[in-house]
Enzyme design. Structure first.
Site, PDB file in Angstrom:
ATOM      1  N   ARG A 183       4.944  -6.188   4.172  1.00 60.71           N
ATOM      2  CA  ARG A 183       4.405  -4.908   4.657  1.00 60.71           C
ATOM      3  C   ARG A 183       4.990  -3.809   3.799  1.00 60.71           C
ATOM      4  O   ARG A 183       6.192  -3.550   3.813  1.00 60.71           O
ATOM      5  CB  ARG A 183       4.783  -4.697   6.122  1.00 60.71           C
ATOM      6  CG  ARG A 183       4.226  -3.425   6.737  1.00 60.71           C
ATOM      7  CD  ARG A 183       2.738  -3.556   6.961  1.00 60.71           C
ATOM      8  NE  ARG A 183       2.242  -2.503   7.828  1.00 60.71           N
ATOM      9  CZ  ARG A 183       1.483  -1.487   7.432  1.00 60.71           C
ATOM     10  NH1 ARG A 183       1.128  -1.409   6.157  1.00 60.71           N
ATOM     11  NH2 ARG A 183       1.049  -0.591   8.295  1.00 60.71           N
ATOM     12  N   GLY A 241      -6.013  -1.340   7.288  1.00 65.26           N
ATOM     13  CA  GLY A 241      -7.199  -1.971   7.842  1.00 65.26           C
ATOM     14  C   GLY A 241      -8.065  -2.667   6.821  1.00 65.26           C
ATOM     15  O   GLY A 241      -8.986  -3.368   7.181  1.00 65.26           O
ATOM     16  N   GLU A 281      -3.728 -12.103   5.265  1.00 64.07           N
ATOM     17  CA  GLU A 281      -3.017 -12.717   4.151  1.00 64.07           C
ATOM     18  C   GLU A 281      -2.209 -13.917   4.629  1.00 64.07           C
ATOM     19  O   GLU A 281      -2.191 -14.981   3.979  1.00 64.07           O
ATOM     20  CB  GLU A 281      -2.093 -11.669   3.534  1.00 64.07           C
ATOM     21  CG  GLU A 281      -1.540 -12.004   2.165  1.00 64.07           C
ATOM     22  CD  GLU A 281      -0.804 -10.813   1.580  1.00 64.07           C
ATOM     23  OE1 GLU A 281      -1.383 -10.145   0.721  1.00 64.07           O
ATOM     24  OE2 GLU A 281       0.342 -10.559   1.984  1.00 64.07           O
ATOM     25  N   ASP A 311       7.320  -1.034   5.039  1.00 59.13           N
ATOM     26  CA  ASP A 311       8.660  -1.454   5.484  1.00 59.13           C
ATOM     27  C   ASP A 311       9.592  -1.760   4.317  1.00 59.13           C
ATOM     28  O   ASP A 311      10.752  -1.323   4.303  1.00 59.13           O
ATOM     29  CB  ASP A 311       8.547  -2.718   6.348  1.00 59.13           C
ATOM     30  CG  ASP A 311       8.081  -2.408   7.761  1.00 59.13           C
ATOM     31  OD1 ASP A 311       7.910  -1.222   8.085  1.00 59.13           O
ATOM     32  OD2 ASP A 311       7.881  -3.369   8.534  1.00 59.13           O
ATOM     33  N   THR A 312       9.130  -2.543   3.335  1.00 59.70           N
ATOM     34  CA  THR A 312      10.088  -3.154   2.392  1.00 59.70           C
ATOM     35  C   THR A 312       9.727  -3.022   0.923  1.00 59.70           C
ATOM     36  O   THR A 312      10.447  -3.535   0.069  1.00 59.70           O
ATOM     37  CB  THR A 312      10.229  -4.658   2.720  1.00 59.70           C
ATOM     38  OG1 THR A 312       8.975  -5.305   2.487  1.00 59.70           O
ATOM     39  CG2 THR A 312      10.662  -4.895   4.157  1.00 59.70           C
ATOM     40  N   ARG A 313       8.590  -2.367   0.579  1.00 56.93           N
ATOM     41  CA  ARG A 313       8.175  -2.330  -0.817  1.00 56.93           C
ATOM     42  C   ARG A 313       9.267  -1.754  -1.724  1.00 56.93           C
ATOM     43  O   ARG A 313       9.584  -2.292  -2.786  1.00 56.93           O
ATOM     44  CB  ARG A 313       6.895  -1.501  -0.983  1.00 56.93           C
ATOM     45  CG  ARG A 313       6.432  -1.406  -2.448  1.00 56.93           C
ATOM     46  CD  ARG A 313       5.222  -0.493  -2.583  1.00 56.93           C
ATOM     47  NE  ARG A 313       4.097  -0.954  -1.795  1.00 56.93           N
ATOM     48  CZ  ARG A 313       3.281  -1.938  -2.174  1.00 56.93           C
ATOM     49  NH1 ARG A 313       3.475  -2.536  -3.334  1.00 56.93           N
ATOM     50  NH2 ARG A 313       2.287  -2.305  -1.403  1.00 56.93           N
TER      51      ARG A 313
END
Length: 1044
Positions: free
Chosen positions: A19, A52, A86, A22-24
């Site tokens: 996500r 979406g 995914e 959150d963590t990129r």
């Protein structure tokens, strides 16, 4: 299971799923850099996607082209529908060999598994947003549950330095991708579909299972090649892996200790391991490998027992290997492709070679070994050289091929070799029962064991049409072994099978006492030549036991048969009687169809024929007299097809068990027919029967009675009444013209199966047998609604009703669940319900005239089937199918004890048939074959109603919801009752749900555990389960079974 397997030539080493919000720019970014610094080619989506958006084809392709997928499950991962799609794609590819490593980043695995906390909130929002897409929601839930059950990494603040945590992930990935792939084959043609089938048997991602898979089949089929491909695909899922080739040969040469010393060397990298005994080897392996997840492939096993390849299926049974796969021969296209590559090193060839190549493919019958050897031997040869070589191979098989195939033959005992040679030389393609009779005449009851051994060693097999089959090259091997015994003088062989050799021996009277079997099937041609022969030729063959001559035209009859003759089968027998000096005391089978024989008589009492079991006079138009066979205690088959009448039975006969009078013009059966007191099966199919005597239907042992498509036949009322069919268990009246099923049927307490399909004039059913389990009434268009309503009675199915098919669309009110879609579902825990009833309404019928078989999934995993026949035909009317799937169809070990398991009953094969009909234009785009599906579960004594639900139990398990976790649907109640129950409980105070410190195997299931918020869910559910979950126990048990 997908239709194709993961290629070893993957583009990416790793695919990262995360996500971005959150963590990129934190954890995932650092993990990507660490992987990249180690030279690990990693796919990362570095574009922020609008919320979406659905997963793109390019991203789906990147997943498919990766060897490993790392899913970073963070706080807001489930809030993204993109991430969830995914994840579904990733888990789909996992079944094709993709290794999935979940990373639980600052989230509890238990929250992911049971969709609690932020994951529960996210799924609740999705529930509102996608309420019209229930199937998509279900896939997401199953994906989260499945990924949480995989081995992975869990990180929380304060656990460790994040860079060290990332380093441990990178080390594991590096170790996985650095493994060297084993060479498979230069041209691995036709492997893909077979690898897919083997992968279906595997549960690669499981952490707590010991799996032993057996791959079996005849020599030269490619078992080792298949095992190598599977090894390369799944090896990276294991801590250590080892492929032991040629186990049989190596153990014979060097002993078991040598193989045991290889295992620690290969798996642990240790050398110079000295073992004093195989017992010490077993102990060493258990101790050193007890904490590792190991993949071990044993290739070519015959004595010692993970994936095992063997020619001997019995070894797999002996070592309780339940999951097995039989390697198939190559189809025509794959065989031609392999031969072309092997012979020409390219795909395209000159058209002049096409005919000879197709001839080689036909000769090899799909055996990869033969195709490779012939292709290599004829590399760069001319068409003329190919044609010459193929003719030679047909006469004398290649030594290289025989050397491989002979291994299985050499392992047989002496009498088993004789049975194999009998079949190879004479009986391939014969009906299984025929071969059974013939071999019993030679070997007594030992033949059953011998045939079993041949089947287990993949030398013969029983075909779907009940004939004895063997590969053409296996047959050639057997015939060559026999020919080599006397290549120049066929009269000195034990078995004569060549028409040329047989005519030579019979014409020149060169037979000897060594001949025991003569078996010949002359080709039928318009210009058939008469065989001129010496009628005394059999006098020198004093040990002749089997004489089978089919289709030949002989100039005269024999003057002598040996006394030891046990099987006499002579089609078009040229004489009007058997030799007068023939003593038939040892004759077991006598078949003289299409012959000139007028009478079948011998001097002396008929007890001389005491061993006779089969007597056949089919199409013997000159036959005027049949002997009294009433005192032949062993006679069980008497056949005279082609006669217009049924002869009188002069005395009681106990041994005739089955009688099939199909397609005969016989109009009635004589009164003496009831003397067949041992008759159990009677079939009258498409015959001229007009009237049946009441005595026929009252025969004492008649169990199965079929009178089908006899359009002129009608019921004949008599004083017999309910005594008719009193002992019959299976009654097939399909395709007849009667209009009423009489009232006495309700008194037939032994009748379990009643078939009246295609009785288009049947209107009324006045009585149903009390113990009826199977009822088929396809295409009974005239059946009244009151008669059809009899089959909607709940008590009928509670009493044991298993399979009912009849026209109509009415849905029983007592069903627990119904749907207008192509599937129905429910949830259970602890124990799969033993009495599950399914409903399908659709205008379809399977071509075997049984019930439509659904696919059953537990938590998204399809269960194994004993039967998977999916060929359908359209019916004119919608039909109701109500049936109870056999529990033997299910592999229930996939279910988790004490956790909720989702069961879906899906009619996928009907949907596939529906698509086919749309393509053909038979069905329009908006029409659906399936009108309704449904499920009912019968209440069992002592069962817990709380353990079955027909809604999603996890939807009501978060703290924000106001319904109790233990709220369930009461079994056997209507849906409106369930709604009342929900409304009554709606005002109950919500129970607090604790946040568990660490993931357990399942959520707490009792009220007490839910209230004790400080107690983590770490306790095993049982001592046995605690043991089973530990790797030491798993590997100790596996290796003990394997080597001890």
């Amino acid at each position: 299971m997908a239709a194709k397997t993961r290629s070893l030539a993957s583009i990416y080493d790793v695919f990262l799923s995360f996500r971005g919000l959150d963590t990129r720019h934190g954890f995932t970014g650092n993990l990507y850099k660490a992987l990249d610094d180690r030279g690990i080619y990693t796919s990362i989506d570095d574009q922020e996607l609008p919320r979406g958006d659905e997963i793109t084809p390019a991203l789906s392709k990147a997943i498919q082209e990766s060897r490993i997928a790392i899913t970073v499950l963070s706080q807001n991962y489930a809030s993204s529908s993109f991430c969830l799609d995914e994840l579904v794609t990733i888990l789909h590819c996992k079944s094709e060999g993709l290794l999935v490593i979940p990373v639980f980043y600052k989230v509890d695995p238990s929250d992911v598994r049971h969709q609690k906390g932020s994951y529960g909130e996210a799924m609740a929002k999705h529930q509102k947003r996608f309420k019209a897409k229930k199937e998509k929601l279900q896939k997401w839930r199953m994906a989260l549950k499945q990924v949480a059950d995989l081995s992975g990494y869990h990180f929380e603040d304060g656990d460790a330095y994040e860079y060290k945590f990332i380093g441990s992930i990178v080390e594991e990935v590096s170790r996985k991708i650095n493994r060297t792939s084993l060479h498979i084959a230069d041209y691995p043609v036709g492997l893909e579909s077979q690898v897919t089938e083997v992968m279906k048997l595997l549960d690669v991602g499981s952490d707590d299972l010991v799996q032993i898979i057996g791959i079996h089949g005849m020599g030269g089929l490619g078992k080792t090649t298949l095992a190598l491909e599977v090894y390369n695909l799944i090896a990276l899922h294991f801590d250590e892996s080892c492929f032991l080739q040629n186990v049989r040969e190596e153990s014979n040469k060097h002993g078991l200790k040598h193989l045991q010393s290889i295992l620690p060397s290969k798996l642990l990298g240790e050398k110079d391991i000295t073992l004093t005994s195989w017992q010490e080897g077993a102990s060493t392996i258990q101790h050193r490998l007890q904490r590792k997840k190991v993949l071990l492939i044993l290739d070519d096993v015959d004595k010692h027992e993970v994936i095992i390849t063997t020619r001997d299926k019995h070894l797999l049974k002996y070592h309780e290997v339940e999951r097995t796969y039989e390697v198939k021969v190559l189809n025509q296209n794959d065989a031609l492709q392999l031969l072309t590559w092997k012979a020409f090193k390219r795909e395209k060839i000159h058209p002049s070679y096409e005919e000879v190549l197709n001839g080689v493919v036909a000769y090899a019958s799909g055996l990869p070994l033969a195709l490779e050897i012939i292709g290599s031997n004829l590399f760069d040869k001319t068409v003329a050289e190919w044609e010459s070589a193929v003719e030679y191979y047909k006469r004398i098989p290649s030594h290289e091929i025989l050397k491989i195939l002979n291994v299985s033959f050499d392992a047989l005992e002496e009498e088993q070799k004789n049975v194999f040679l009998d079949i190879a030389c004479c009986f391939k393609g014969y009906k299984w029962t025929e071969v059974d009779d013939i071999l019993r005449a030679l070997y007594g009851n030992c033949k059953k064991h011998h045939i079993g051994v041949l089947v287990e060693k993949s030398l013969i097999k029983r075909s779907w049409c009940d004939t004895v089959e063997m590969h053409d090259l296996i047959q050639d091997m057997g015939r060559e072994i026999e020919r080599q015994r006397s290549p120049e003088e066929p009269g000195k062989c034990k078995r004569l099978l060549s028409p040329k050799d047989i005519i030579q021996v019979l014409k020149h009277n060169t037979g000897t006492s060594k001949i025991e079997i003569i078996c010949v099937d002359f080709s039928i041609s318009d210009k058939e030549e008469t065989v001129e022969w010496n009628e005394n030729a059999f006098m020198k063959m004093e040990n002749l036991k089997i004489l089978i001559i089919r289709n030949g035209k002989f100039s005269k009859g024999p003057s002598y048969f040996p006394e030891g003759l046990r099987v006499l089968e002579w089609h078009r027998y040229p004489s009007n009687c058997l030799p007068s000096n023939f003593d038939p005391m040892n004759l077991v089978i006598c078949k003289l169809p299409n012959s000139s024989i007028k009478s079948f008589e011998f001097h002396g009492p008929s007890k001389k024929l005491g061993h006779l079991t089969v007597l056949n006079f089919d199409q013997c138009e000159f036959l005027t007299k049949i002997p009294d066979v009433s005192d032949l205690a062993n006679l069980r088959e008497l056949s005279f097809e082609g006669l217009d009448y049924f002869p009188e039975i002069l005395g009681e006969m106990e041994n005739i068990k089955s009688l099939e009078l199909d397609g005969l013009p016989i109009k009635e059966l004589p009164f003496s027919f009831q003397n067949l007191i041992g008759l159990q099966l009677l079939s009258l199919w498409s015959c001229g029967i007009v009237q049946l005597r009441c005595s026929l239907a009252m025969m004492p042992n008649l169990f199965r009675f079929q009178i089908k498509n006899c359009n002129r036949w009608q019921w004949v009322e008599s004083e017999g009444g309910s005594k008719r069919f009193a002992r019959v268990g299976y009654l097939d009246l399909s395709g007849n013209n009667f209009t009423i099923l009489p009232e006495f049927f309700k008194e037939l307490k032994f009748l379990r199966a009643l078939m009246v399909s295609d009785c288009e004039h049947l209107q009324e059913i006045r009585g149903l047998p009390p113990n009826l389990c199977y009822f088929h009434a396809r295409n009974c268009a005239s059946l009244t609604s009151s008669s059809k309503s009899m089959f909607l009675n709940q008590e009928l199915y509670e009493a044991g009703g298993t399979e009912f098919v009849f026209p109509g669309t009415r849905i029983p009110e007592w069903l627990d669940q119904q749907s207008s879609g192509h599937s129905s579902s429910f949830w259970f825990r602890n124990k799969f319900p033993s009495k599950l009833l399914c409903l399908l309404i659709a205008p379809v019928s399977d071509d075997l005239q049984t019930f439509v078989i659904p696919k059953v999934f537990i938590d998204g995993k399809i269960l194994n089937y004993l039967l998977d026949y999916e060929s359908y035909s359209m019916l004119k009317l919608d039909h109701t199918h109500i049936f109870r799937p056999s529990r033997s169809l299910f592999a229930l070990e996939v279910a988790r004890e004490k956790e909720w398991n989702h069961v879906e009953v899906r009619y996928q094969s009907v949907l596939d048939y529906e698509k086919q009909k749309r393509k053909e234009g038979v069905l329009d785009l908006e029409s659906s074959l399936i009108k309704a599906t449904g499920i009912h579960i019968f209440r069992e004594e002592g069962s817990m109603e709380e353990d079955i639900r027909f809604d999603d139990p996890y939807l009501s398990s978060s703290a924000s919801e106001s319904r109790s976790l233990l709220q369930t649907i009461a079994l056997g109640t209507r849906k409106r009752c369930h709604l009342t129950l929900c409304q009554a409980r709606r005002n109950q105070q919500a129970l607090p749900v604790p946040r568990l410190a660490r993931a357990g195997k399942g959520p707490s299931r009792t009220l007490t555990a839910l209230q004790e918020a400080t107690v983590p869910d770490l306790k095993p559910r049982s001592r046995a389960e605690a043991q089973r979950c530990q790797p030491p126990y798993i590997l100790r048990q596996f290796l003990y079974n394997l080597l001890c």
